[in-house]
Write a protein that holds these residues in place. Structure first.
Motif, PDB file in Angstrom:
ATOM      1  N   SER A  25       0.844  -1.198   0.000  1.00 42.49           N
ATOM      2  CA  SER A  25       0.000   0.000   0.000  1.00 42.49           C
ATOM      3  C   SER A  25       0.882   1.251   0.000  1.00 42.49           C
ATOM      4  CB  SER A  25      -0.925  -0.016   1.213  1.00 42.49           C
ATOM      5  OG  SER A  25      -0.159   0.113   2.387  1.00 42.49           O
ATOM      6  N   ASP A  26       0.239   2.396   0.093  1.00 45.90           N
ATOM      7  CA  ASP A  26       0.955   3.662  -0.027  1.00 45.90           C
ATOM      8  C   ASP A  26       0.700   4.530   1.204  1.00 45.90           C
ATOM      9  OD1 ASP A  26       2.058   6.076  -0.897  1.00 45.90           O
ATOM     10  OD2 ASP A  26       1.521   5.672  -2.968  1.00 45.90           O
ATOM     11  N   ASP A  27       1.713   4.758   2.010  1.00 45.93           N
ATOM     12  CA  ASP A  27       1.604   5.658   3.174  1.00 45.93           C
ATOM     13  C   ASP A  27       0.832   5.072   4.360  1.00 45.93           C
ATOM     14  OD1 ASP A  27       2.831   7.476   1.471  1.00 45.93           O
ATOM     15  OD2 ASP A  27       1.201   8.942   1.465  1.00 45.93           O
ATOM     16  N   HIS A  28       0.893   3.783   4.562  1.00 47.37           N
ATOM     17  CA  HIS A  28       0.127   3.187   5.669  1.00 47.37           C
ATOM     18  C   HIS A  28       0.954   3.159   6.958  1.00 47.37           C
ATOM     19  CE1 HIS A  28      -2.799  -0.213   7.074  1.00 47.37           C
ATOM     20  NE2 HIS A  28      -2.815   0.853   7.841  1.00 47.37           N
TER      21      HIS A  28
ATOM     22  N   ILE B 113       9.844   7.969   1.195  1.00 50.05           N
ATOM     23  CA  ILE B 113       9.023   8.612   0.179  1.00 50.05           C
ATOM     24  C   ILE B 113       8.734   7.596  -0.924  1.00 50.05           C
ATOM     25  CG2 ILE B 113      11.028   9.676  -0.938  1.00 50.05           C
ATOM     26  CD1 ILE B 113       9.102  12.116  -1.441  1.00 50.05           C
ATOM     27  N   CYS B 114       7.649   7.855  -1.671  1.00 48.73           N
ATOM     28  CA  CYS B 114       6.999   6.811  -2.469  1.00 48.73           C
ATOM     29  C   CYS B 114       7.893   6.130  -3.509  1.00 48.73           C
ATOM     30  CB  CYS B 114       5.774   7.388  -3.140  1.00 48.73           C
ATOM     31  SG  CYS B 114       4.723   8.303  -2.007  1.00 48.73           S
ATOM     32  N   ALA B 115       8.191   6.821  -4.627  1.00 48.48           N
ATOM     33  CA  ALA B 115       8.913   6.176  -5.728  1.00 48.48           C
ATOM     34  C   ALA B 115      10.271   5.621  -5.279  1.00 48.48           C
ATOM     35  CB  ALA B 115       9.065   7.129  -6.907  1.00 48.48           C
TER      36      ALA B 115
ATOM     37  N   PRO C 114      -3.535   4.339   1.580  1.00 49.68           N
ATOM     38  CA  PRO C 114      -4.290   5.533   1.972  1.00 49.68           C
ATOM     39  C   PRO C 114      -3.554   6.839   1.631  1.00 49.68           C
ATOM     40  CG  PRO C 114      -3.058   4.729   3.841  1.00 49.68           C
ATOM     41  CD  PRO C 114      -2.641   3.886   2.667  1.00 49.68           C
ATOM     42  N   HIS C 115      -3.085   6.966   0.390  1.00 51.52           N
ATOM     43  CA  HIS C 115      -2.335   8.168   0.001  1.00 51.52           C
ATOM     44  C   HIS C 115      -3.242   9.414  -0.005  1.00 51.52           C
ATOM     45  CE1 HIS C 115       0.066  10.836  -2.583  1.00 51.52           C
ATOM     46  NE2 HIS C 115       1.101  10.127  -2.181  1.00 51.52           N
ATOM     47  N   ARG C 116      -2.643  10.576   0.207  1.00 50.87           N
ATOM     48  CA  ARG C 116      -3.345  11.847   0.069  1.00 50.87           C
ATOM     49  C   ARG C 116      -4.038  11.915  -1.301  1.00 50.87           C
ATOM     50  NH1 ARG C 116      -0.168  17.636   0.289  1.00 50.87           N
ATOM     51  NH2 ARG C 116      -1.885  18.946   0.976  1.00 50.87           N
TER      52      ARG C 116
ATOM     53  N   SER D  55       4.029  -1.447   3.218  1.00 50.77           N
ATOM     54  CA  SER D  55       3.703  -0.160   2.616  1.00 50.77           C
ATOM     55  C   SER D  55       5.015   0.538   2.280  1.00 50.77           C
ATOM     56  CB  SER D  55       2.889   0.673   3.605  1.00 50.77           C
ATOM     57  OG  SER D  55       2.317   1.791   2.966  1.00 50.77           O
ATOM     58  N   ASP D  56       4.966   1.559   1.415  1.00 49.12           N
ATOM     59  CA  ASP D  56       6.231   2.166   0.993  1.00 49.12           C
ATOM     60  C   ASP D  56       6.897   2.997   2.089  1.00 49.12           C
ATOM     61  OD1 ASP D  56       4.328   4.123   0.778  1.00 49.12           O
ATOM     62  OD2 ASP D  56       4.800   4.692  -1.279  1.00 49.12           O
ATOM     63  N   GLN D  57       6.172   3.395   3.085  1.00 49.85           N
ATOM     64  CA  GLN D  57       6.715   4.000   4.310  1.00 49.85           C
ATOM     65  C   GLN D  57       5.592   4.175   5.303  1.00 49.85           C
ATOM     66  OE1 GLN D  57       5.829   6.651   1.234  1.00 49.85           O
ATOM     67  NE2 GLN D  57       5.048   7.040   3.289  1.00 49.85           N
ATOM     68  N   GLY D  58       5.948   4.715   6.480  1.00 56.66           N
ATOM     69  CA  GLY D  58       4.935   5.078   7.458  1.00 56.66           C
ATOM     70  C   GLY D  58       4.394   6.472   7.170  1.00 56.66           C
TER      71      GLY D  58
ATOM     72  N   ASP E  66       1.845  13.507   6.226  1.00 57.68           N
ATOM     73  CA  ASP E  66       2.995  13.216   5.349  1.00 57.68           C
ATOM     74  C   ASP E  66       4.104  12.383   6.028  1.00 57.68           C
ATOM     75  OD1 ASP E  66       3.252  14.064   2.396  1.00 57.68           O
ATOM     76  OD2 ASP E  66       5.314  14.204   3.099  1.00 57.68           O
ATOM     77  N   LYS E  67       5.299  12.403   5.395  1.00 55.29           N
ATOM     78  CA  LYS E  67       6.361  11.425   5.718  1.00 55.29           C
ATOM     79  C   LYS E  67       7.730  12.111   5.629  1.00 55.29           C
ATOM     80  CE  LYS E  67       4.978  10.732   1.136  1.00 55.29           C
ATOM     81  NZ  LYS E  67       3.693  10.566   0.462  1.00 55.29           N
ATOM     82  N   ARG E  68       8.733  11.556   4.929  1.00 56.25           N
ATOM     83  CA  ARG E  68      10.027  12.178   4.606  1.00 56.25           C
ATOM     84  C   ARG E  68      11.049  12.187   5.739  1.00 56.25           C
ATOM     85  NH1 ARG E  68       8.663  15.163  -0.238  1.00 56.25           N
ATOM     86  NH2 ARG E  68       6.415  14.939  -0.473  1.00 56.25           N
TER      87      ARG E  68
HETATM   88 CA    CA Z   1       4.085   6.581  -0.148  1.00 51.61          CA
END
Ligand code: CA
Length: 514
Positions: free
Chosen positions: A37-40, A77-79, A200-202, A338-341, A351-353
């Protein structure tokens, strides 16, 4: 053709068919499904102790197999994280430093699906992909373009054509994946499928059926929601605070003219407007303080994010149920990550980073029937460079020497403890300048401490945290005389990790920052 030659020819042909049938029936290697998933955030998964939500299906994977309690990403971060998943290498090696449109994975390098393909696996990726290069080494793919849409999404197909499919994206991605499992795949081969979710991405657009799920239940506010960032200059410099979320796109106030609402079917739009118009009618900002507005936005943010998770978890359940129904569950590994927390109000953020805990961590659960005992809990430090070597290890393939991670499978076997596993991990974030203004940084996290070097804008600053005594990372103890020895040990270890992972540019930055 002469009789003798004909007999020999047919004999060889029969032998080849037999060999191929034997090969098929002997290939008992497990199938692998990675749901990504994305951003979970871990704070939104009950298996990780979420105070906010129940996720019975992710928990089911954990209780039937293993939960990895300490999984970290190399660059939150995603990519970049997706490139790490594919290559098992840090971004300074694989080339995907950031999310920018011009950044691509270095071509011609090894990726795990290439080796799976070469060794007889059928490989597929369905759903969110979010890398600028098109998928390589996948026998089948069908992906969302870029970030993709929550409602009535388009997909890019292998012949480059695009198709719009009406419905909610998490449902549709799951349906597409199950459809491929059912009708699309080559049933003589083991398969490796990634189901990539947008959620659950923005901007956290829930399925209309989940909009009322949290009625009357306010979400707990983190203790450091009103963080003043004392002693942490980079944290003060960012622009990712919940209080600054946009009213329309993010907080769903006056959405009627936004493209995603216009794209909805009449039924979707009616259900959407009914919920948000009713709730928004209770909002009167003229009577609210700025603190009250920040807290209102936090509740709306959490509502929307968590409602996206309800759909995600339900759809993970559909995949698990499908495998059971078809008798595939016994020989199919299911992994979820997921790609990150993500920040759910900690430090006042979404957000993340940052290298702080909530976005440095990723969820990771895995069931492997017959190999991993139910309810296995793993505390060892796993890094997302380990995913690719793990996927190859499952298939019995030796990872190429330039992959930088290690298979996590040995960690799951309690009878043979792993003695030489890592005790620290290396992190490097690059994307700057960017609307979120998170300064580039690199750092080391050990089991107890975290040392971060922020750089960029022609200056640098250090942060040091004792995660055991300060789990919320509010007190930067860098520069305190009592921590001098600890700091110099950590700097030495950081330097060693950077050499080990061949981050030459990072080493130059480190050398300039005493
Ligand atoms: Ca992401």
């Amino acid at each position: 053709m002469k009789p003798i030659k004909t007999i020999v020819f047919f004999g060889i042909a029969v032998l080849l068919v037999q060999c191929s049938l034997i090969a098929q029936s002997l290939d008992k290697r497990p199938n692998i499904i990675m749901i990504f998933s994305d951003d979970h955030a871990l704070q939104a998964i009950s298996a990780y102790g979420s105070p906010h939500i129940k996720t019975p299906n992710i928990d089911r994977i954990a209780s039937e197999g293993a939960i990895f309690k300490n999984t970290f990403v190399t660059n939150s971060i995603c990519a970049p994280s997706r490139a790490v998943l594919l290559t098992g290498k840090y971004n300074h090696i694989n080339g995907q430093y950031d999310n920018r449109n011009e950044t691509k994975i270095n071509t011609g390098q090894d990726m795990y699906p290439k080796h799976l393909q070469q060794h007889g696996y059928q490989t597929a990726w369905i759903g969110k992909w979010h890398i600028n290069n098109l998928p390589q080494y996948f026998d089948y793919w069908k992906i969302l373009p870029g970030q993709g849409l929550y409602y009535n999404p388009d997909f890019i197909q292998m012949d480059s054509s695009r198709v719009r499919i009406d419905g909610y994206t998490t449902d549709i991605i799951t349906e597409q994946a199950i459809d491929w499992l059912d009708k699309g795949r080559d049933k003589t081969k083991p398969f490796s499928l990634v189901i990539g979710h947008k959620a659950p991405h923005r901007e956290w657009q829930p399925d209309t059926k989940d909009l009322n799920a949290f009625d009357g239940k306010p979400f707990a506010v983190p203790d450091n929601f009103f963080d003043g960032y004392k002693g942490r200059n980079a944290a003060a410099h960012q622009d990712m605070e919940v209080k600054n979320l946009r009213w329309d796109w993010d907080s769903k106030v006056n959405t009627q003219d936004l493209p995603f609402v216009k794209r909805m079917t009449p039924e979707q739009r009616q259900a959407w407007n009914q919920y948000y118009d009713t709730e928004n009618a209770k909002l009167d900002t003229s009577r609210m303080t700025s603190k009250e507005i920040a807290l209102w936005k936090y509740q709306r943010y959490m509502h929307d994010y968590m409602a996206c998770i309800l759909s995600l978890d339900r759809n993970i359940g559909k995949v698990l149920d499908y495998l059971t129904k078809k008798g595939l569950d016994k020989n199919t590994i299911v992994m979820y990550s997921s790609d990150q927390g993500f920040y759910l109000g900690e430090h006042g953020w979404y957000d993340k980073r940052f290298m702080y805990e909530q976005s440095l961590r990723a969820p990771f659960v895995m069931k492997y029937p017959g190999v991993i005992s139910p309810k296995t809990v793993i505390e060892d430090m796993v890094v997302n460079i380990d995913f690719a070597p793990t996927l190859l290890d499952i298939a019995g393939i030796k990872a190429p020497a330039d992959m930088q991670g290690k298979s996590v499978l040995p960690l799951t076997q309690k009878t043979k403890p792993v003695k030489s596993w890592r005790k620290s991990m290396y992190y490097h974030y690059y994307e700057y300048p960017d609307p979120h203004r998170v300064l580039p940084h690199l750092g080391i996290r050990t089991e107890r401490y975290k040392l971060i070097l922020f750089y960029g804008d022609g200056s640098h600053s250090w942060e040091l945290f004792d995660i055991k005594n300060d789990p919320d990372e509010m007190h930067n103890i860098y520069g305190q005389p009592s921590n001098r020895k600890l700091t110099s040990q950590l700097k030495k270890e950081l330097n060693q990790l950077m050499i080990q992972y061949k981050d030459k540019e990072g080493l130059k930055i480190l050398a300039k920052a005493p």
